[in-house]
Each structure stands twice: as C-alpha cells, then as structure tokens.
Scaffold this active site. Sequence first.
Site, short mmCIF file in Angstrom:
data_model
loop_
_atom_site.label_atom_id
_atom_site.label_comp_id
_atom_site.label_asym_id
_atom_site.label_seq_id
_atom_site.Cartn_x
_atom_site.Cartn_y
_atom_site.Cartn_z
N TYR A 131 0.72 -1.23 -0.06
CA TYR A 131 -0.02 0.01 -0.15
C TYR A 131 0.41 1.13 -0.19
CZ TYR A 131 0.78 0.69 5.08
OH TYR A 131 0.97 1.30 6.14
N CYS A 132 0.84 2.67 -0.17
CA CYS A 132 0.73 3.48 -0.30
C CYS A 132 -0.51 4.67 -0.20
CB CYS A 132 1.78 4.03 -1.59
SG CYS A 132 -0.09 3.74 -3.62
N GLY A 133 -0.26 5.97 -1.30
CA GLY A 133 -1.01 6.43 0.13
C GLY A 133 -2.30 6.08 -1.49
N GLY A 135 -3.00 4.60 -4.24
CA GLY A 135 -3.22 3.00 -4.84
C GLY A 135 -1.65 2.58 -5.97
N SER A 181 -5.94 2.34 0.21
CA SER A 181 -4.23 2.73 0.65
C SER A 181 -4.99 3.76 1.31
CB SER A 181 -3.21 3.25 -0.43
OG SER A 181 -2.71 2.11 -0.46
#
Length: 326
Positions: free
Chosen positions: A274-276, A278, A302
């Site tokens: 995950y990130c901020g 996707g 995310s």
Amino acid sequence: MRYLEKTLQLLVACGLAILVGCSEAPPPEAPAAEPQPKMDSLVSAAWLQEHLGDPDLVVLDATVVIESDAAGNFQSVNGRASFEAGHIPGAGVADLMGDLSDPDADDQYTLPSPEAFAAAMGALGVGDDTRVVLYDRMGMPWAARVWWMLRWIGFDNAALLDGGLNAWTAAGGELSTEAVARPPRTLSVNLRPDLIADQGEVRASIDDESIRLIDVLPAIHFRGEWTMYERPGHIPGATNIPTAQMFDETGHFRPDEELVVLFGDDHDTRTITYCGGGIAATLDAFVMARLGFTDIAIYDGSLDEWTADPENPMEICFECFGDSGE
C-alpha cells in the site's frame, strides 16, 4: 409467384438496411497481429529502439505530473501537456486521470470496472495479440500502475521501460510531438480479483500473521514524522520497503540479486502493498512479481481511504524519530 415477389422485396429491404447501418458504423478494428513471443516485463531503451516499429507493439505514456505550491501542498496534473511537448514516437496516452480510473469514485485513482478498463485500453490499440511497453517521466509509478491493471484483467504481455523517458533520451532516442491514433482492438477480460485488496482484507491482516503488509512510502512518512493524509503513521503490522529502494542512482531498477535482499525468499505468502492512493504500491508489487512472488495484491484505496475512517488504526514509531534511514 406472389411468395417469390415478397421474398425478393424482403431481401432488398434487408440489403438496404444493412447498407444504411454500415454507413454510420465505427471504424473497423485492426486485424489481429502476428503472435509474438512473450517479452520480459522490463525492457531497456536499446530494446525499444530495436522494436519500436513492430506492428504488434503499443507504447503508452502514463505520466501524471505532481506539482507543489508555495505552501508545500501537492497536486496531480494531467500529463497530456508534457506528452504533447515530446514523447516516444508512436506512443499513445494512458490517462490515469481520465478513462483509466473510476470517474464516480471519491478517491481519484480508484480502479474502473474491468470492462471499462479493457475498453479504454482497446481504444488505445491494445488487444489480446499485442505487446505493450509502458513508461512515464516521474519515476515509473504511473507506468507500473497501468502494468498492474493490465495484469489484473489477465493481460501479461506488457513491460515497463527501465528508466522511463529519461533512459530513452539518454540512449539517444528521439522525441516526437505528433499524435498517432491506432485502430481499436478488442482486449479480453480474464479477471484476477486476488491482485486487488480492499479495506476489509487489510483490516483482517492486522491480526493475521499469515499475511504480509508492506508500506512503500518514505521512511519519514512510515514513522509518522510527516504525512500527506488524514492521520500520520502506518497501518499496524506493516513493514517499510520504500519505492526509492527499487532504483539505482541512474533511475534504473536495481539488479534482481540486490532486490531479493529487500523482499526475502518466501514467495508464497499473501502480500499486500500500500501507499497513499494505490499508485506507488504497484512498483513494489511489480518488483515482487518479477522476483517470483506468487500471491501479491495492492490495496487500491491505500492511506487515502484508510486514514479517512477513524475506526481504522494507525501506528506511529516514536522511537524511530530521527532515524535517517530511508
């Protein structure tokens, strides 16, 4: 005789109807391309220069430009203007701020339906018998996002251009300002739903040691010293493997023998990145797929989605503050 006359009249009427319908028909699809051997998922600028004219090869620029204002606030800008200023000859635009995302979703880059995505890619000339090379000019997360989406609907004959547009120009590749419209093709959907994780699966992973959760954001963000989202920190249980660690100082992917040290060799564990929003999460997922990991998903919502719900826990690593390791 009367029966024969009516039959002839019916045939003439049907013929006229067909002719009228054909006069307004959409442009014909491109003929099926000659089958080509499956290419590697990462290609060099030299490879692309050699194959750029191949009739089955579709090159797409997936750039989204990130700009910041005087207050340090970031905003996404459609990359079409930068594309029009200069792109790899023959390339099209894979528009992640347009028809490659769900226009009705709250979060900007939410996946569209598989069918909508396949239709949008087909309109760009991507079909079941084509090969695709993706690039961007912003560190490759946007290209990786489209690569992962293609994989999600069952299309595997796609690659990233190692080093992106910078590598192309550094190798002497020319840029073009001409727009090229490819004939549309049909892209089938053979969905792999396990390649996308939702909020429920991520929440369940917190107490499930059989699932590995990877935060791909910078270490300072993971620790909670700085955030771009509703709340700082990381999802409990996550480990931190920032996307910056995927690349060498030239912007090319590091050799596999160096990357495997980051991810280990447990290839069968369910892993969610995950990130901020996707996007960057697909870079770690891309590398893991190349290294032979078999059960990887990205959390599409995310932290944009996760931190907006106060019921979802976040963890801050206070003892890590000041650690400069990125």
